[in-house]
Structure formats: structure tokens, C-alpha cells
Design an enzyme around this catalytic site. Structure first.
Site: not given
Lengths: 361, 325
Positions: B60, B129
Site C-alpha cells: 500500500e 477490513h
């Protein structure tokens, strides 16, 4: 079944050198093709930067500069690599890499403004492809992967080069950056100036790896360790890396073995707490200016007179740059609010009004 | 006109901008061949090629750095963080770097990056998540944080985000991706960032919400109406910086307000709204402004999610508390 370590390929990461400590050419076949004028220009830049460093330290102590990270000892790594670039190439510097961006075209007084924490220091001249010196020591590595991919997409014949230190090579972003650039075959050159200390922590405590250059292996890119006190070796390694990048042969990681003579920064770091005078003396013998001076004197390309000219020029330029920096209008909160967004939202509009009233008094 | 899910509307916004501007690039983990884990980028790589819509290595922070570098070279990156719970890995790029770029360059370099990411609870994802982390983004000056609540808004807001020359964090609630359809024009249109939308007019109380909580608040408003209470529902759409003018005008009309967010009570947006109402409209208030939020625990495992998240019944209860103050 045995596991493999880098020891098995260690000989591939022998230090690349062209000039030894006596200024003698030890690697004739790698001697770069540079004119006498170019060789003199490299020396000029190194001398200039050494004087600038001495003046900057003194100006900092007088309170006339702000944040400053000394560069003495690293001139060959910084300026040798920079000399291999073309004007349109992008530089993503760390906070110590100010000489490269100044020789790329940033006016010296702007470098001083940056040091003082004035945004005028990073309002770069139009078309100058540099990025504001990075403080987070891995961030520029991943950004470089992006700039390099961007250049490739735009079909530019240019590369992106970035600098960090041995400590920077411990950051996750370092691995992500070299891996991304490799995966996209992007024209990037990553320079790790291994000056032995991440503030106070020695490189041996950063990693069990014997070299930083070998970290290229895992990313599948080229890696080379260079004598970072040898300006010709750094120049040649960077030039080759640049050529490979533009030929579509991918990025290169260059580790330069160098040393900073001064403190990490002028903000209270005391190097005597973590290194010995013996170590300092040992590295002083490898000084990039001494060896290159010897090399040039051997070719009758340098003299005391020439050196003094450069010293005087540097002092003059610095004096003028400080004057120019002093003349720059003071930064205020209104500027800061004005630059937050292209179209200021309501909170910014209200606060702009408030500070405009305050600051126009 | 298409009858689309929010996922389809978002895909269409990206398609529109990819068509319109060569410099728009869509990238992230699994967004290419696979079309994204929620299929939001479905078909885009096929249509625009691997050069414009591409997969990244699984990192990321690298994705954020890539976006910054691409923006510096004249591109308009639309980067995807696969789940917003993974934003911590890329926090430096977004909150530490993009947000300050315009200022640090003295207004000479811009950072036209759109950070797209699914988030939000109620869909029983694994840990890390669903977390509602918009508050962390909203506390970062220099970022715009946009959260649509339906397909129509999502398309118009995303087109605006991609065209914006400043960094925009665009958060897509997972539960809204496919929970309902709406008529969405096939042609392009934009919705101004920083403006709220009054989703239902009313005179008795203002309910301020965003994302999935807009639907919950609309349901609550219907229930309240059955009892004779006319609630005004404001969808913030841009949660930071939010449209304080619309909020204050509404509160001055209704004299009562609650703020509904899915995030934990201490986590951001609602507190800022309450503070602004207090500073600007306290004399209009007939009661304290209350918050409907999740409790201040870590984001829970799936099995307790339904009990943990706010719902219409809790919103109704809280609205009545304000009305009967």
C-alpha cells in the site's frame, strides 16, 4: 537441502573504485570520458560545496539559518552522481541532498530559505524537475518509482534519481520503492549514501546484510557498491545506471561508501557520543577533495590559485544569497491558508478572513 | 439512463474520466485483470489497456508513493486501497505527503490524486477490513474526504474528485455497493465537493449523516413521521471539510439535531459537527446535539457487528430523546 545467503554472491558486490586515496587511477578501463573542463568543473563544485558547508554551519550557529544537515565528506557521492544527470532529469532528494538540487538549478538563496523553513525555498523555478527535500527518509524512494514510471509513460528520455542514507535503506518504503521500480522496469536510480551512521546508529546495526547494494538482488534490479569518496567512480556508476535505465534495462541501486565529517544535523547532534576520533582520522585520509585534487594536479588541471578563486566565489555567493534570503517577505499564516486547496472550502475561507484581518494590521 | 448499483456507478465515473483524459490512470491491487475484489474496476483494463488500468505489487505504501510520483509527472492517479483498514500502511503517503504538497511547494506543485477505498461495516468481513477510519483522514488538513450514500451521488462526486487538483479520499461503503439500484444518467455530470445534500426536508429535528447511515437515517425519519415528527435528513457527502452552512441553516430551522456516524463515538466526524453547531448556533438549540455512533471499542469481529453498529431504531430513540429533552 541448504539455504542460500548472499555470501555466495558476495564477490559481485566488491567496491567499485577508479581513483585510490593517492589520486592514482587504479581502474583505467572504467575511466569516464570527461573533458579537462568537466574534470575541473567537478572539482570546482566539490570545493564550493565544502566552503558552503563550513559557512552554513557557522551561519546556523549565528542563528541565520535554520535546519541544516552537514555535507562535508559526502561531496563525491552527492556531486559525482549529480554530474551524470541531464538537466531534465528528476531529483528526489533527502534533507542532506541540497548541493545536488542547487547545482541542478535551485538558486542558493532559496536553499537558505528552505533551511529557514520558508516556503519560498521550495517554490522552484519553472521547469526545474526537483521535489522538495524529503524528511521521511523512505518516502522519496517510493515517489521515485512513481516519477520514473511517469517519465516512461510520457516517453521522456529522462530518469528519476533519489537519495537516502544507510538508515533509509532500513525503511519499508525503500524495499517497496526498488521493488515497484523493478516491477515496472521504470527508469530510476536509487542512491544510498552509506555514511556509516543513521544519526548515531552504525550501519552494522541497521542490517545483517554485508552491503546495502546487495539488497538490489531481491528486487531483481542492478546493484553496485561504489567508493563514495571517489568522485569519478560515483560519476561513472551513475552514468552507467542512467544509460541502462533509458535503454529499458531497469533501475539500479547504487550504494556509495562515504562519511559525514560533521553532525547528523545542527540541531544538537554530537558525533563524539557515537564515534571515535580514530575513525574520523581514518576517513579523513579518504577525503574526496584531497584525492581528486591530487589527480587533477597530476594532470596540471588544478592549482592553489584556482582553488582560492573557487573559495572566494563561494564566499561571495553565500553572502549574496543570505542577503537575498533576508530580503524575502516574511511568511505569514495567510499564505499558509491560501495554499491549502485550489478552491478554499468554507473553514479555510473563514480562517483566511480572520488571519487577513490580523496580519494586515 | 441506467438502473445501477453504486458499484456500477463508480465504475462508470472512472470509465468516463479514463475516456475524457489520457492522464487519468487507475491502479491498485487486483484492479486489472480481476476487476477489483468488488468488481468495481471490472472491464476497465480491457477497455483502456494495461497502460492505463494496472495492477500494482501488493504494497500500500508503494501505491501511495507511486501516485505521488505519477501526479508530479502530469498524471491524474486514481489509486485503490483494497480495503480502508489497510490505510495505515499508506498513511504517510496520504496524510503525511499528499496533504501538504501544495503548501510545501509554495503552490507550485499540485497533488491531484484520488484515493478510492471500500470501507464500512455490516458485511462480516475479517478483521482490519471494515474499520471506519474517515475521522483520521478528516483530521488531516489538506485532504478532502468524500463518502457517497447512493449510486447517483457516487458517480457525480467521483468525477469531481478525479478532476480536483487536490488530494481526495473517496470512501465507498461496502454495504452500499450492491444493496440497491438507482437511476443514473449515462452522460457525465459532477456534484460539487464540499456541499451537503438535504435528502429529506423536515421542520422538527435535523439528522446529519453520511455513507450507509444516510439510509438508516431515512428509515428512521420515516418511522418518526408515523409518529408526527418531521425530521430533516442531511447527507454530508463530503465529510471533510464539511458543509457547515447547510448544517447550520437546517439547525436554525429545526432547533434540534443529532449526528449519526457508523464510526466509534471518539472517532471523528460527529464530534466536529457538534462542535461547529455549538459554536455557531447554540442559541437556536432547544436541546443538546446528541450523537448516534458505535461504542468506543476496537472494531469488533463479525459475529457482534450487528449489535455494535448503529441502526434505525437507535436513531429514532436518540431523536426522541432530543425532542423530549
Amino acid at each position: 537441502m541448504s539455504t542460500k545467503t548472499i555470501d555466495q554472491v558476495e564477490e559481485q558486490f566488491e567496491t567499485f573504485q577508479i581513483l585510490n586515496e593517492e589520486g592514482e587511477v587504479v581502474n583505467e578501463s572504467e575511466m569516464p570520458d570527461l573533458s579537462d573542463e568537466q574534470l575541473q568543473e567537478i572539482m570546482r563544485r566539490m570545493v564550493y560545496t565544502r566552503i558552503w558547508d563550513q559557512r552554513a554551519i557557522s551561519l546556523n550557529r549565528q542563528g541565520r539559518l535554520g535546519f541544516y544537515a552537514p555535507t562535508a565528506g559526502q561531496e563525491a557521492s552527492q556531486l559525482g552522481s549529480h554530474f551524470a544527470l541531464e538537466q531534465e532529469d528528476w531529483i528526489l532528494p533527502g534533507y542532506r541532498d541540497i548541493p545536488q538540487i542547487v547545482f541542478h538549478g535551485l538558486p542558493l538563496h532559496q536553499a537558505f530559505l528552505w533551511s529557514r523553513g520558508h516556503f519560498g525555498g521550495s517554490q522552484f523555478p519553472d521547469g526545474l524537475n526537483i521535489v522538495v527535500p524529503q524528511i521521511i527518509i523512505g518516502a522519496q524512494i517510493i515517489q521515485t518509482a512513481g516519477v520514473a514510471l511517469g517519465l516512461k509513460r510520457k516517453k521522456k528520455e529522462n530518469i528519476a534519481i533519489t537519495y537516502t542514507g544507510d538508515g533509509g535503506a532500513s525503511q519499508g518504503d525503500f524495499y517497496e520503492g526498488i521493488n515497484f521500480a523493478g516491477a515496472y522496469n521504470a527508469p530510476a536510480v536509487f542512491i544510498v549514501q552509506n555514511n556509516r551512521f543513521a544519526i548515531s546508529v552504525p550501519v552494522e546495526k541497521q542490517s545483517a546484510a554485508k552491503t546495502i547494494a546487495q539488497k538490489a538482488v531481491a528486487a531483481g534490479i542492478e546493484g553496485i557498491q561504489v567508493d563514495g569518496m571517489d568522485v569519478l567512480a560515483v560519476y561513472k556508476a551513475t552514468l552507467d545506471a542512467r544509460k541502462r535505465a533509458l535503454a529499458g534495462e531497469g533501475p539500479t541501486l547504487i550504494e556509495t561508501l562515504t562519511y559525514r565529517y560533521g553532525a547528523h544535523t545542527m540541531a544538537g547532534d554530537d558525533p563524539t557520543r557515537y564515534r571515535t576520533s580514530e575513525e574520523d582520522d581514518e576517513w579523513a585520509k579518504k577525503d574526496p577533495l584531497i584525492r581528486f585534487r591530487k589527480f587533477l594536479e597530476g594532470k596540471k588541471l588544478w592549482s592553489e590559485e584556482k582553488e582560492n578563486e573557487v573559495v572566494e566565489q563561494a564566499k561571495e555567493d553565500i553572502k549574496q544569497a543570505i542577503k537575498d534570503a533576508d530580503k524575502t517577505p516574511k511568511q505569514n499564516v495567510t499564505d499558509l491558508l491560501g495554499f491549502m486547496f485550489e478552491n478554499p472550502p468554507v473553514n479555510i475561507r473563514e480562517q483566511l478572513e480572520e488571519y487577513t484581518a490580523k496580519e494586515s494590521k | 439512463m441506467g438502473n445501477w448499483t453504486m458499484a456500477q456507478a463508480i465504475t462508470d465515473a472512472m470509465r468516463n474520466e479514463l475516456n475524457k483524459n489520457e492522464d487519468v490512470l487507475v491502479f491498485g491491487e487486483d484492479v486489472g485483470q480481476n476487476g477489483g475484489v468488488f468488481r468495481v474496476t471490472e472491464g476497465l483494463q480491457k477497455e483502456f489497456g494495461e497502460d492505463r488500468v494496472f495492477d500494482t505489487p501488493l504494497a500500500e505504501s508503494g501505491i501511495g508513493g507511486l501516485a505521488i510520483g505519477l501526479a508530479l509527472t502530469g498524471h491524474r492517479p486514481v489509486m485503490e486501497i483494497q480495503f480502508f483498514g489497510f490505510v495505515f500502511e499508506v498513511f504517510d503517503s496520504i496524510a503525511g505527503q499528499m496533504s501538504r504538497w501544495r503548501y510545501r511547494s509554495g503552490n507550485k506543485q499540485t497533488m491531484p490524486v484520488t484515493v478510492r477505498s471500500p470501507f464500512g461495516g455490516g458485511v462480516k468481513t475479517p478483521e482490519m477490513h471494515a474499520d471506519s477510519l474517515e475521522g483520521l483522514m478528516a483530521q488531516t488538513p489538506g485532504l478532502k474526504v468524500v463518502i457517497p450514500s447512493n449510486p447517483y451521488d457516487a458517480k457525480g462526486l467521483l468525477i469531481s474528485a478525479i478532476r480536483d487538483n487536490d488530494p481526495v479520499v473517496f470512501l465507498e461503503h461496502m454495504k452500499l455497493y450492491r444493496s440497491f439500484r438507482q437511476d443514473v444518467p449515462e452522460e457525465e455530470y459532477t456534484i460539487e465537493l464540499g456541499k451537503a445534500d438535504i435528502k429529506r426536508e423536515g421542520k422538527d429535528i435535523t439528522i446529519i449523516a453520511y455513507g450507509a447511515m444516510v439510509q438508516a437515517s431515512m428509515k428512521a425519519a420515516e418511522e418518526l413521521a408515523e409518529e408526527g415528527v418531521e425530521a430533516e435528513v442531511i447527507d454530508l457527502m463530503t465529510v471533510s471539510p464539511f458543509d457547515v452552512e447547510t448544517v447550520i441553516a437546517s439547525v436554525e430551522k429545526t432547533n434540534r439535531a443529532i449526528v449519526v456516524q457508523e464510526a466509534q463515538k471518539q472517532a471523528g466526524i460527529a464530534s466536529q459537527i457538534v462542535a461547529e453547531i455549538t459554536e455557531r448556533a447554540i442559541l437556536s438549540l432547544e436541546a443538546p446535539v446528541l450523537r448516534v455512533t458505535s461504542p468506543d471499542t476496537v472494531y469488533p469481529f463479525a459475529a457482534v457487528e450487528d449489535a455494535w453498529l448503529p441502526n434505525p431504531a437507535i436513531i429514532v430513540e436518540k431523536a426522541k430523546e432530543v425532542i423530549n429533552f
